[in-house]
Design an enzyme around this catalytic site. Sequence first.
Site, PDB file in Angstrom:
ATOM      1  N   GLU A   1      -1.552  -9.052  -0.233  1.00 60.31           N
ATOM      2  CA  GLU A   1      -2.975  -9.265   0.026  1.00 60.31           C
ATOM      3  C   GLU A   1      -3.777  -9.359  -1.275  1.00 60.31           C
ATOM      4  O   GLU A   1      -4.747 -10.120  -1.360  1.00 60.31           O
ATOM      5  CB  GLU A   1      -3.503  -8.157   0.932  1.00 60.31           C
ATOM      6  CG  GLU A   1      -2.984  -8.326   2.358  1.00 60.31           C
ATOM      7  CD  GLU A   1      -3.267  -7.139   3.259  1.00 60.31           C
ATOM      8  OE1 GLU A   1      -3.884  -7.326   4.308  1.00 60.31           O
ATOM      9  OE2 GLU A   1      -2.842  -6.018   2.894  1.00 60.31           O
TER      10      GLU A   1
ATOM     11  N   GLY B   1      -0.038  -4.722   0.906  1.00 59.63           N
ATOM     12  CA  GLY B   1      -1.234  -4.763   0.080  1.00 59.63           C
ATOM     13  C   GLY B   1      -1.037  -5.544  -1.199  1.00 59.63           C
ATOM     14  O   GLY B   1      -1.979  -6.145  -1.729  1.00 59.63           O
TER      15      GLY B   1
ATOM     16  N   ALA C   1       0.845  -1.188   0.000  1.00 62.46           N
ATOM     17  CA  ALA C   1       0.000   0.000   0.000  1.00 62.46           C
ATOM     18  C   ALA C   1       0.885   1.243   0.000  1.00 62.46           C
ATOM     19  O   ALA C   1       2.069   1.176   0.323  1.00 62.46           O
ATOM     20  CB  ALA C   1      -0.917  -0.009   1.217  1.00 62.46           C
TER      21      ALA C   1
ATOM     22  N   GLU D   1       3.575  -5.190   7.675  1.00 63.93           N
ATOM     23  CA  GLU D   1       2.841  -4.132   8.369  1.00 63.93           C
ATOM     24  C   GLU D   1       3.253  -3.997   9.827  1.00 63.93           C
ATOM     25  O   GLU D   1       3.223  -2.887  10.384  1.00 63.93           O
ATOM     26  CB  GLU D   1       1.333  -4.396   8.278  1.00 63.93           C
ATOM     27  CG  GLU D   1       0.741  -4.173   6.895  1.00 63.93           C
ATOM     28  CD  GLU D   1       0.811  -5.399   5.999  1.00 63.93           C
ATOM     29  OE1 GLU D   1       0.190  -5.388   4.935  1.00 63.93           O
ATOM     30  OE2 GLU D   1       1.507  -6.385   6.382  1.00 63.93           O
TER      31      GLU D   1
END
Length: 273
Positions: A127, A124, A81, A147
């Site tokens: 994911e 991300g 992300a 994270e």
Amino acid sequence: MPDAPASARPRVRVEHPAHHPDGRPADGVALLVIDRPEVLNAIDRRTIEELVAELERLDADPSCRAIVITGAGERAFAAGADVAEMAPRSAEEIRREEPFAAWDRIDAIETPLIAAVRGFALGGGCELVLACDLVVAGEDAVFGQPEIRLGIIPGIGGTQRLVRAVGKARAMEIVLTGRRIPAAEAAAIGLVSRLVPAAATLGAAIALGAEIAAGPPLAVEAAIRMVDLAAELSLADGLAIEREIFTDLFDTEDQAEGMAAFLEKRPPRWTGR
């Protein structure tokens, strides 16, 4: 004319149909490319909105029967992300903005999704890989959920889907350490469907997509649904639904065609009915 600035370009590029490495069209396969190589294809809100919009458009197109997702360049599928976008947010702002809504729409996509991964698939990016149905990884791929090193946890499926992919013990270690997982290890623990030489990654993913796209659409959709449900249901409930769907498929034209073609020793002609 000069190229448009990176901020003005679409962040997701579409090739429909995709093509095999030898240039032949891969019938029924679309290719989506996350196109932000200047930031290692980091996924900010605009990028995921564009990606999901294209996924939904392709999902509604009956001629599209498999979708390959990859990142531009060779360095990253998606490096995570966009931390610069996230850093100033408060909990209240995140709740108000609902950044998860677009990600949740991926679950409604019925067309098979195949991740073609080279380089980094972190945070991300990892994911997004976990949200796909199949994962083709090059030998240079690197996965991870870092994270914890930012003082947060994975928030778009990283804890939940990772457990389903690799089991609790491995997922716990990956999430708590934030370490990077090389491609060979990712394949060994079940995070990857196929491990291929780096340069062959996209071609292998498109070929896999073409193989699936050539199959009976209703049965492919049913198979994906049942495999996904296996992680959520008890064995007894899963078996009951599996048998119901198995039986329902005997009322389809594709079932009759598939079995007739087998007995007649000829290729089947699927209609999706």
